[in-house]
Write a protein that holds these residues in place. Structure first.
Motif, mmCIF file in Angstrom:
data_model
loop_
_atom_site.group_PDB
_atom_site.id
_atom_site.type_symbol
_atom_site.label_atom_id
_atom_site.label_comp_id
_atom_site.label_asym_id
_atom_site.label_seq_id
_atom_site.Cartn_x
_atom_site.Cartn_y
_atom_site.Cartn_z
ATOM 1 N N GLY A 164 0.794 -1.217 0.000
ATOM 2 C CA GLY A 164 0.000 0.000 0.000
ATOM 3 C C GLY A 164 0.831 1.274 0.000
ATOM 4 O O GLY A 164 0.418 2.292 -0.539
ATOM 5 N N LEU A 165 2.014 1.214 0.627
ATOM 6 C CA LEU A 165 2.872 2.400 0.711
ATOM 7 C C LEU A 165 3.938 2.454 -0.380
ATOM 8 O O LEU A 165 4.668 3.434 -0.492
ATOM 9 C CB LEU A 165 3.573 2.450 2.082
ATOM 10 C CG LEU A 165 2.693 2.686 3.307
ATOM 11 C CD1 LEU A 165 3.533 2.596 4.572
ATOM 12 C CD2 LEU A 165 1.998 4.037 3.227
ATOM 13 N N CYS A 166 4.026 1.414 -1.182
ATOM 14 C CA CYS A 166 5.163 1.257 -2.097
ATOM 15 C C CYS A 166 5.324 2.416 -3.072
ATOM 16 O O CYS A 166 6.434 2.900 -3.292
ATOM 17 C CB CYS A 166 5.047 -0.047 -2.872
ATOM 18 S SG CYS A 166 6.455 -0.369 -3.956
ATOM 19 N N LEU A 167 4.225 2.897 -3.645
ATOM 20 C CA LEU A 167 4.331 3.958 -4.649
ATOM 21 C C LEU A 167 4.865 5.258 -4.071
ATOM 22 O O LEU A 167 5.342 6.117 -4.806
ATOM 23 C CB LEU A 167 2.969 4.190 -5.315
ATOM 24 C CG LEU A 167 2.457 3.020 -6.173
ATOM 25 C CD1 LEU A 167 1.077 3.336 -6.741
ATOM 26 C CD2 LEU A 167 3.422 2.711 -7.305
ATOM 27 N N GLY A 168 4.813 5.385 -2.753
ATOM 28 C CA GLY A 168 5.332 6.593 -2.122
ATOM 29 C C GLY A 168 6.796 6.517 -1.761
ATOM 30 O O GLY A 168 7.395 7.495 -1.318
ATOM 31 N N VAL A 169 7.410 5.340 -1.924
ATOM 32 C CA VAL A 169 8.821 5.164 -1.556
ATOM 33 C C VAL A 169 9.550 4.470 -2.708
ATOM 34 O O VAL A 169 10.171 3.433 -2.543
ATOM 35 C CB VAL A 169 8.971 4.319 -0.255
ATOM 36 C CG1 VAL A 169 10.341 4.550 0.381
ATOM 37 C CG2 VAL A 169 7.877 4.628 0.740
ATOM 38 N N LEU A 170 9.459 5.062 -3.880
ATOM 39 C CA LEU A 170 10.013 4.421 -5.076
ATOM 40 C C LEU A 170 11.526 4.565 -5.205
ATOM 41 O O LEU A 170 12.148 3.867 -5.986
ATOM 42 C CB LEU A 170 9.353 5.008 -6.334
ATOM 43 C CG LEU A 170 8.020 4.376 -6.745
ATOM 44 C CD1 LEU A 170 7.481 5.067 -7.977
ATOM 45 C CD2 LEU A 170 8.184 2.895 -7.018
ATOM 46 N N GLU A 171 12.111 5.505 -4.448
ATOM 47 C CA GLU A 171 13.541 5.764 -4.641
ATOM 48 C C GLU A 171 14.430 4.609 -4.189
ATOM 49 O O GLU A 171 15.616 4.595 -4.437
ATOM 50 C CB GLU A 171 13.967 7.056 -3.915
ATOM 51 C CG GLU A 171 13.900 6.995 -2.397
ATOM 52 C CD GLU A 171 12.536 7.400 -1.846
ATOM 53 O OE1 GLU A 171 12.443 7.612 -0.629
ATOM 54 O OE2 GLU A 171 11.584 7.484 -2.629
ATOM 55 N N ALA A 172 13.845 3.617 -3.490
ATOM 56 C CA ALA A 172 14.636 2.472 -3.024
ATOM 57 C C ALA A 172 13.927 1.178 -3.414
ATOM 58 O O ALA A 172 13.180 0.621 -2.631
ATOM 59 C CB ALA A 172 14.811 2.539 -1.506
#
Length: 255
Positions: A164-172
């Motif tokens: 659910g949170l993945c798209l908000g932490v794409l830099e890693a």
């Protein structure tokens, strides 16, 4: 304040969050009677800090446990059982884990499988082998409801494993790490559903971004702050939070 649990086992306890969990449990006003501090090589150079800590607290018992080696896990079960005599294990904290910063371009198949073995398969295998002792604790407490003081499996997870949170932490992208932790989260949900009627609580905990070998010095949280929060959250877990995904402050996270 009563003890969090009469007996606690922590995997990967020779450094970082695992070591601090053992340290704070042993130093608490009402420490557990038995703190089983496990790691792959407690007698080796990486176990030095853990050995020094154990020398200060008779409640700490060092146990060799490699979470990806079935013979090692079963040997640890026998060692723990010999200390507990006819009583069960109240709290199992699956903390051992490994990281990987692999991107799609740098990903190696063997690395992917190795990370999955440690982060997803390891916790379920450890829980499976210790289940008879957890079951004994759940039945022996003579109380209703779910709690860490009765019987519980806590899986140390990460919000990086949240789909659910993945798209908000794409830099890693960290494919092996994030995918294996997402799988571990599903393991937690399945165990919570299967073990609820046996009186065993199961919850996933995100410790925050912590200054450890894995988290690096860039992390905003000290290991002391994270563990203080984790132990406070564990003390408040109940029937309503079995199967939950919480952070070190008790906030719910999306799966």
């Amino acid at each position: 304040m009563s003890a969090l649990a009469r007996s606690v086992l922590v995997t990967g306890s020779n450094r970082g969050i695992g070591l601090e969990l053992v340290r704070q449990l042993a130093a608490s006003p009402q420490p557990p009677q038995h703190i089983f501090a496990t790691c792959r090589d407690p007698e080796g150079p990486r176990g030095k800090a853990l050995r020094e800590l154990a020398a200060q607290h008779p409640s700490i018992k060092l146990v060799q446990l490699d979470t990806v080696n079935l013979a090692s896990i079963r040997g640890a079960v026998r060692a723990v059982e010999s200390h507990l005599k006819d009583q069960g294990l109240n709290l199992l904290i699956n903390n051992a884990g490994v990281s990987s910063h692999a991107t799609l371009r740098s990903l190696d198949l063997q690395e992917m499988l190795s990370i999955f073995a440690t982060n997803a398969v390891g916790p379920i295998q450890v829980a499976k082998e210790f289940l008879p002792l957890l079951d004994k604790a759940a039945k022996g407490m003579g109380k209703e409801g779910l709690s860490c003081s009765r019987a519980a499996v806590i899986n140390v997870s990460t919000k990086l494993g949240s789909i659910g949170l993945c798209l908000g932490v794409l830099e890693a992208p960290m494919y092996p790490y994030r995918a294996s932790k997402a799988a571990q989260n599903m393991v937690t949900r399945c165990m919570a559903a299967e073990l609820r009627d046996q009186g065993i609580l199961c919850t996933a905990i995100h410790p925050g971004w912590v200054k450890t070998d894995m988290g690096t010095e860039k992390a905003p949280l000290t290991v002391e702050q994270s563990v203080r929060g984790i132990l406070s959250v564990l003390a408040g877990l109940s029937q309503e939070t079995s199967g939950a995904f919480l952070d070190w402050e008790g906030n719910s996270l999306p799966w």
